[in-house]
Design a protein around this motif. Sequence first.
Motif, PDB file in Angstrom:
ATOM      1  N   ALA A 126     -30.243 -31.733   5.802  1.00 15.13           N
ATOM      2  CA  ALA A 126     -30.003 -31.147   7.123  1.00 15.13           C
ATOM      3  C   ALA A 126     -29.476 -32.189   8.103  1.00 15.13           C
ATOM      4  CB  ALA A 126     -31.295 -30.531   7.649  1.00 15.13           C
TER       5      ALA A 126
ATOM      6  N   SER B  71     -23.520 -26.457   3.566  1.00 18.25           N
ATOM      7  CA  SER B  71     -24.454 -26.623   2.453  1.00 18.25           C
ATOM      8  C   SER B  71     -23.782 -26.386   1.102  1.00 18.25           C
ATOM      9  CB  SER B  71     -25.623 -25.660   2.618  1.00 18.25           C
ATOM     10  OG  SER B  71     -25.149 -24.326   2.732  1.00 18.25           O
TER      11      SER B  71
ATOM     12  N   TYR C  38     -24.738 -30.111  -0.851  1.00 15.75           N
ATOM     13  CA  TYR C  38     -25.766 -30.320  -1.879  1.00 15.75           C
ATOM     14  C   TYR C  38     -25.170 -30.662  -3.243  1.00 15.75           C
ATOM     15  CZ  TYR C  38     -29.088 -28.887   1.577  1.00 15.75           C
ATOM     16  OH  TYR C  38     -29.843 -28.835   2.727  1.00 15.75           O
TER      17      TYR C  38
ATOM     18  N   TRP D   7     -39.537 -36.861  -1.970  1.00 16.46           N
ATOM     19  CA  TRP D   7     -40.054 -35.959  -0.960  1.00 16.46           C
ATOM     20  C   TRP D   7     -40.585 -36.745   0.213  1.00 16.46           C
ATOM     21  CZ3 TRP D   7     -38.563 -31.235  -1.078  1.00 16.46           C
ATOM     22  CH2 TRP D   7     -38.312 -30.585  -2.284  1.00 16.46           C
TER      23      TRP D   7
ATOM     24  N   PRO E 276     -41.996 -27.781   6.780  1.00 20.30           N
ATOM     25  CA  PRO E 276     -42.077 -28.169   5.365  1.00 20.30           C
ATOM     26  C   PRO E 276     -41.517 -29.569   5.151  1.00 20.30           C
ATOM     27  CG  PRO E 276     -40.324 -26.585   5.685  1.00 20.30           C
ATOM     28  CD  PRO E 276     -41.044 -26.677   6.986  1.00 20.30           C
ATOM     29  N   ARG E 277     -41.941 -30.151   4.063  1.00 14.94           N
ATOM     30  CA  ARG E 277     -41.453 -31.501   3.763  1.00 14.94           C
ATOM     31  C   ARG E 277     -40.002 -31.420   3.282  1.00 14.94           C
ATOM     32  NH1 ARG E 277     -44.157 -33.160  -2.035  1.00 14.94           N
ATOM     33  NH2 ARG E 277     -43.532 -31.268  -3.159  1.00 14.94           N
ATOM     34  N   ARG E 278     -39.277 -32.437   3.574  1.00 13.45           N
ATOM     35  CA  ARG E 278     -37.862 -32.456   3.257  1.00 13.45           C
ATOM     36  C   ARG E 278     -37.589 -33.416   2.104  1.00 13.45           C
ATOM     37  NH1 ARG E 278     -35.421 -33.876   9.010  1.00 13.45           N
ATOM     38  NH2 ARG E 278     -36.931 -35.545   8.672  1.00 13.45           N
ATOM     39  N   ARG E 279     -36.468 -33.207   1.488  1.00 11.66           N
ATOM     40  CA  ARG E 279     -36.032 -34.113   0.418  1.00 11.66           C
ATOM     41  C   ARG E 279     -35.156 -35.176   1.063  1.00 11.66           C
ATOM     42  NH1 ARG E 279     -37.893 -34.571  -4.959  1.00 11.66           N
ATOM     43  NH2 ARG E 279     -36.307 -35.707  -6.152  1.00 11.66           N
TER      44      ARG E 279
ATOM     45  N   LEU F  33     -34.818 -27.511  -5.589  1.00 14.30           N
ATOM     46  CA  LEU F  33     -33.782 -27.045  -4.667  1.00 14.30           C
ATOM     47  C   LEU F  33     -34.320 -25.961  -3.743  1.00 14.30           C
ATOM     48  CD1 LEU F  33     -30.596 -26.932  -6.937  1.00 14.30           C
ATOM     49  CD2 LEU F  33     -31.110 -28.533  -5.094  1.00 14.30           C
TER      50      LEU F  33
ATOM     51  N   GLU G 268     -37.377 -25.599  -2.595  1.00 10.35           N
ATOM     52  CA  GLU G 268     -38.190 -26.215  -1.537  1.00 10.35           C
ATOM     53  C   GLU G 268     -37.321 -27.014  -0.565  1.00 10.35           C
ATOM     54  OE1 GLU G 268     -41.331 -28.577  -3.100  1.00 10.35           O
ATOM     55  OE2 GLU G 268     -42.209 -29.017  -1.128  1.00 10.35           O
ATOM     56  N   GLU G 269     -36.336 -27.706  -1.142  1.00 11.93           N
ATOM     57  CA  GLU G 269     -35.456 -28.513  -0.288  1.00 11.93           C
ATOM     58  C   GLU G 269     -34.636 -27.638   0.640  1.00 11.93           C
ATOM     59  OE1 GLU G 269     -32.837 -30.906  -2.579  1.00 11.93           O
ATOM     60  OE2 GLU G 269     -31.832 -31.792  -0.836  1.00 11.93           O
ATOM     61  N   TRP G 270     -34.135 -26.545   0.111  1.00  9.70           N
ATOM     62  CA  TRP G 270     -33.293 -25.676   0.939  1.00  9.70           C
ATOM     63  C   TRP G 270     -34.106 -24.957   1.995  1.00  9.70           C
ATOM     64  CZ3 TRP G 270     -30.121 -23.481  -3.783  1.00  9.70           C
ATOM     65  CH2 TRP G 270     -29.164 -24.446  -4.154  1.00  9.70           C
TER      66      TRP G 270
ATOM     67  N   ALA H 276     -36.751 -26.170   3.364  1.00 11.03           N
ATOM     68  CA  ALA H 276     -37.068 -27.181   4.389  1.00 11.03           C
ATOM     69  C   ALA H 276     -35.877 -27.421   5.309  1.00 11.03           C
ATOM     70  CB  ALA H 276     -37.475 -28.477   3.702  1.00 11.03           C
ATOM     71  N   ASP H 277     -34.675 -27.469   4.713  1.00  9.49           N
ATOM     72  CA  ASP H 277     -33.481 -27.675   5.542  1.00  9.49           C
ATOM     73  C   ASP H 277     -33.143 -26.418   6.349  1.00  9.49           C
ATOM     74  OD1 ASP H 277     -33.288 -30.237   4.663  1.00  9.49           O
ATOM     75  OD2 ASP H 277     -31.738 -29.837   3.157  1.00  9.49           O
TER      76      ASP H 277
ATOM     77  N   CYS I 278     -25.769 -22.155   0.092  1.00 12.64           N
ATOM     78  CA  CYS I 278     -26.645 -22.510  -1.030  1.00 12.64           C
ATOM     79  C   CYS I 278     -26.277 -21.717  -2.282  1.00 12.64           C
ATOM     80  CB  CYS I 278     -28.097 -22.257  -0.648  1.00 12.64           C
ATOM     81  SG  CYS I 278     -28.723 -23.400   0.583  1.00 12.64           S
TER      82      CYS I 278
END
Lengths: 101, 219
Positions: free
Chosen positions: A32, A42, A46, A62, A73-76, B35, B37-39, B41-42, B59
């Motif tokens: 993000a 996106s 990605y 993470w 939420p936690r981000r990558r 992906l 969870e990552e998406w 979160a973003d 996505c």
Amino acid sequence: MVKKDGNVRMSLQTLRVLEIFLENPTGQLAGAEVHQRCGIESGTLYPILLRLESAGWFVSQWESIDPSSAGRPRRRLYRLTSTGLRRASEVFASFNRGVLV
Amino acid sequence: MSQRIEQSKQSLAPVTHWLIRHAARRAPDSLSSRLEEEWFADLHARTSELSGLRFALGCVWASLVIVNEYPRSRVAATSAAARGLITLADRNFGYFSLRSGTLFLIAGLHAALFYGLLSLAQRHKVDIEPPLQNFPVHQPQPPISQPPVSSPVLKNPNYDRWIDKLPMPLVQDPVTDFPENVDPVPAEPLVEPAPPSHEVRRVQGGPGLDSPILTSSIR
């Protein structure tokens, strides 16, 4: 697309992503944040991040936060590796020489 | 109006979440949960619902690209539908990439379509008449005999009896209807021209001897 020798197909969007990370080579950025900085959507961002990670230019992990306390939420997070830093520097140096590696 | 916009924005959230889950399920199994969870979160970083929907659509596209780039051996689909999509997206055309194969496939379809149209046009070809040629007529057709035209027969063509009954007065023709009682114009008596005062001596083929031209040249 990642080639067998670890080279990554260099597109304009890939260069922009690398440029964002080269501004602070030790920093960690989420997808993000990269989108906010360079505006890549996106659908393009990605695959580039995963491509660079598969080539060994990036590592990801993470975010170490508590989602309940942080309220999100936690981000990558992605970070340049030493190999990625060297290769990205070579790529941008080759542009100065007029030669694409 | 604003309530409708707010309702439409709120209704976008389930669609966005469904798209992201769907895209994550399409991705390779080793990346699917990560992906997703990552998406999500973003997605949380997106400010507006429309931006989130655009992110989710991106996505979906990203998952297609990721599946295409990952080796087939590493792809493990989670459902039969996703397996079919992944197999289609991950198909390798030998020496060609998926993009090149698609290009050749489309070009081949166009070529087949044009060939079909051309063959169809040849099948329904219109026979064009040959150019005009001169050739003798062996058996000229006899002239068609027309029935004789009968001359008009006018019985009792007495038109003069109607002249007096015409409503318009007759116009006199100045040529034919010349009045008979006209006084003749007296003709002038013919006068013979007077003889010249001097004697004119002419020589055939030249001016006369008394001509001023001759007299001046002699002098």
